[in-house]
Motif scaffolding. Structure first.
Motif, mmCIF file in Angstrom:
data_model
loop_
_atom_site.group_PDB
_atom_site.id
_atom_site.type_symbol
_atom_site.label_atom_id
_atom_site.label_comp_id
_atom_site.label_asym_id
_atom_site.label_seq_id
_atom_site.Cartn_x
_atom_site.Cartn_y
_atom_site.Cartn_z
ATOM 1 N N VAL A 30 0.839 -1.196 0.000
ATOM 2 C CA VAL A 30 0.000 0.000 0.000
ATOM 3 C C VAL A 30 0.876 1.248 0.000
ATOM 4 C CG1 VAL A 30 -1.939 -1.076 1.212
ATOM 5 C CG2 VAL A 30 -0.146 0.095 2.536
ATOM 6 N N GLN A 31 0.319 2.303 -0.554
ATOM 7 C CA GLN A 31 0.845 3.635 -0.305
ATOM 8 C C GLN A 31 0.052 4.131 0.895
ATOM 9 O OE1 GLN A 31 1.363 6.212 -3.688
ATOM 10 N NE2 GLN A 31 1.063 8.060 -2.483
ATOM 11 N N TYR A 32 0.721 4.197 2.044
ATOM 12 C CA TYR A 32 0.020 4.408 3.299
ATOM 13 C C TYR A 32 -0.229 5.886 3.555
ATOM 14 C CZ TYR A 32 -1.569 3.362 8.014
ATOM 15 O OH TYR A 32 -2.343 3.221 9.145
ATOM 16 N N ASN A 33 -1.370 6.161 4.129
ATOM 17 C CA ASN A 33 -1.752 7.507 4.521
ATOM 18 C C ASN A 33 -2.026 7.496 6.014
ATOM 19 O OD1 ASN A 33 -3.638 9.853 4.999
ATOM 20 N ND2 ASN A 33 -3.374 10.116 2.790
ATOM 21 N N GLY A 52 4.570 2.176 15.192
ATOM 22 C CA GLY A 52 4.766 0.770 15.529
ATOM 23 C C GLY A 52 3.590 -0.089 15.099
ATOM 24 N N ALA A 53 2.384 0.465 15.179
ATOM 25 C CA ALA A 53 1.199 -0.280 14.763
ATOM 26 C C ALA A 53 1.198 -0.518 13.258
ATOM 27 C CB ALA A 53 -0.064 0.472 15.182
ATOM 28 N N VAL A 54 1.680 0.453 12.498
ATOM 29 C CA VAL A 54 1.785 0.267 11.041
ATOM 30 C C VAL A 54 2.763 -0.851 10.724
ATOM 31 C CG1 VAL A 54 2.470 1.337 8.861
ATOM 32 C CG2 VAL A 54 1.153 2.660 10.531
ATOM 33 N N ARG A 55 3.914 -0.815 11.374
ATOM 34 C CA ARG A 55 4.916 -1.858 11.126
ATOM 35 C C ARG A 55 4.382 -3.246 11.509
ATOM 36 N NH1 ARG A 55 10.284 -1.379 10.236
ATOM 37 N NH2 ARG A 55 11.544 -3.271 10.460
ATOM 38 N N SER A 56 3.728 -3.344 12.652
ATOM 39 C CA SER A 56 3.198 -4.628 13.093
ATOM 40 C C SER A 56 2.140 -5.149 12.131
ATOM 41 C CB SER A 56 2.593 -4.494 14.497
ATOM 42 O OG SER A 56 3.598 -4.214 15.449
ATOM 43 N N ALA A 57 1.248 -4.258 11.674
ATOM 44 C CA ALA A 57 0.213 -4.677 10.735
ATOM 45 C C ALA A 57 0.813 -5.140 9.420
ATOM 46 C CB ALA A 57 -0.766 -3.532 10.495
ATOM 47 N N SER A 58 1.860 -4.457 8.976
ATOM 48 C CA SER A 58 2.535 -4.855 7.743
ATOM 49 C C SER A 58 3.158 -6.239 7.885
ATOM 50 C CB SER A 58 3.601 -3.818 7.378
ATOM 51 O OG SER A 58 4.335 -4.209 6.240
ATOM 52 N N GLN A 59 3.821 -6.471 9.004
ATOM 53 C CA GLN A 59 4.449 -7.766 9.243
ATOM 54 C C GLN A 59 3.411 -8.879 9.385
ATOM 55 O OE1 GLN A 59 6.744 -6.754 12.724
ATOM 56 N NE2 GLN A 59 8.554 -6.180 11.532
ATOM 57 N N ASP A 60 2.319 -8.593 10.073
ATOM 58 C CA ASP A 60 1.305 -9.619 10.316
ATOM 59 C C ASP A 60 0.520 -9.977 9.060
ATOM 60 O OD1 ASP A 60 2.106 -9.648 12.930
ATOM 61 O OD2 ASP A 60 0.390 -8.514 13.704
ATOM 62 N N THR A 61 0.294 -8.999 8.183
ATOM 63 C CA THR A 61 -0.499 -9.245 6.976
ATOM 64 C C THR A 61 0.348 -9.611 5.767
ATOM 65 O OG1 THR A 61 -0.461 -6.907 6.334
ATOM 66 C CG2 THR A 61 -2.309 -7.646 7.733
ATOM 67 N N GLY A 62 1.630 -9.276 5.817
ATOM 68 C CA GLY A 62 2.482 -9.489 4.656
ATOM 69 C C GLY A 62 2.311 -8.419 3.588
ATOM 70 N N GLY A 64 3.290 -4.921 2.239
ATOM 71 C CA GLY A 64 4.377 -3.968 2.404
ATOM 72 C C GLY A 64 3.911 -2.525 2.398
ATOM 73 N N ILE A 65 4.709 -1.658 2.997
ATOM 74 C CA ILE A 65 4.463 -0.208 2.960
ATOM 75 C C ILE A 65 5.360 0.343 1.857
ATOM 76 C CG2 ILE A 65 4.408 1.942 4.252
ATOM 77 C CD1 ILE A 65 2.500 -0.229 5.293
ATOM 78 N N ALA A 66 4.784 0.498 0.677
ATOM 79 C CA ALA A 66 5.565 0.944 -0.471
ATOM 80 C C ALA A 66 6.013 2.388 -0.313
ATOM 81 C CB ALA A 66 4.749 0.792 -1.750
ATOM 82 N N ALA A 67 5.180 3.197 0.320
ATOM 83 C CA ALA A 67 5.492 4.623 0.496
ATOM 84 C C ALA A 67 4.533 5.214 1.509
ATOM 85 C CB ALA A 67 5.368 5.361 -0.835
#
Length: 272
Positions: A30-33, A52-62, A64-67
């Protein structure tokens, strides 16, 4: 190519909610907002808990945070509003690595005080260009401090309104922090198919290795925006030319409803 989508496509005020929705619709990133964290698109600060919540959600769902979206009106005539936008950019930038990306996306803004997406005659003045370049001096310093890239998207109603203007920015800024987010729907509003392909090809040839992300929204024949795959943009040609230029970054769609997201993922994945 990694397939992505604007996180704001999906309803929700927690990163887990929107990233799960993105994954379920068939997207890799995702391009995160920051609005998806419930703190607004341009918050005055980004707490450690939020990043930290963004990072955890990215890791748990697989997913990525593209930008990270960090667009503000870089030439807003109100100096205080411009400074507030820059402060929010700085706050997001400070947490970018924690959230899992080093790419910050932005557009260059308009002299229209009410709407940064509306054209204004002053956008093409030397004064507006110089104001924008002064802002970039500050943003490049922030990018240097946090080891980030600045993904600048040409928009027809902004100071950087074409591939040629983007190339001028790269040339004058003389910073390897400047990259380009290229959206074929932003290069022209109304054009014949061959002319549209010619303009897109020229943009890719001119900007080449500076393209760090591609966007995928569409236009109807009358110039109005459309969901990718339902309009006149030749995405097969666009993606083929990107590949030929060596681009292997994220292809991120936006300007669509959440219900349309799975179909667009299937369409784009078939091309990419």
């Amino acid at each position: 190519m990694q397939l992505g989508i604007f996180a704001k496509t999906f309803a929700g005020a927690t990163p887990m909610t929107v990233l799960e929705a993105a994954r379920g619709a068939g997207y890799d990133s995702v391009q995160y907002n920051m609005a998806c964290s419930g703190i607004g698109s341009l918050p005055p600060e980004v707490p450690d808990a939020a990043s930290g919540a963004v990072r955890s959600a990215s890791q748990d769902t697989g997913v990525g945070i593209a930008a990270l979206s960090a667009t503000y009106n870089m030439i807003h005539p109100d100096l205080d509003k411009r400074a507030a936008g820059r402060a929010s950019f700085t706050a997001i930038a400070a947490q970018a690595h924690t959230m899992g990306t080093r790419l910050m996306t932005l557009c260059t803004g308009s002299a229209d005080a009410q709407d940064q997406w509306r054209d204004h005659p002053e956008n093409r003045s030397a004064a507006s260009w110089n104001t924008m370049m002064s802002e970039f001096e500050a943003l490049i310093a922030i990018a240097e401090r946090h080891d980030l890239l600045l993904g600048v998207e040409p928009e027809l109603a902004n100071v950087i309104d074409s591939a040629e203007a983007a190339h001028r920015l790269i040339r004058e800024a003389q910073s390897d922090r400047i990259r380009i987010v290229l959206d074929p729907a932003n290069l022209c509003e109304v054009a014949a198919p061959e002319e549209r392909r010619r303009i897109t090809a020229k943009a890719i040839d001119l900007l080449g290795g500076h393209i760090v992300m591609a966007h995928a929204k569409d236009r109807h024949a009358d110039g109005s925006f459309a969901t990718a795959g339902t309009g006149v943009v030749d995405f097969a040609d666009f993606i083929s030319r990107l590949k030929a230029a060596g681009f292997d970054g994220p292809l991120v769609t936006h300007g669509l409803a959440a219900a349309e997201a799975p179909g667009v993922a299937t369409f784009l994945r078939g091309l990419a």
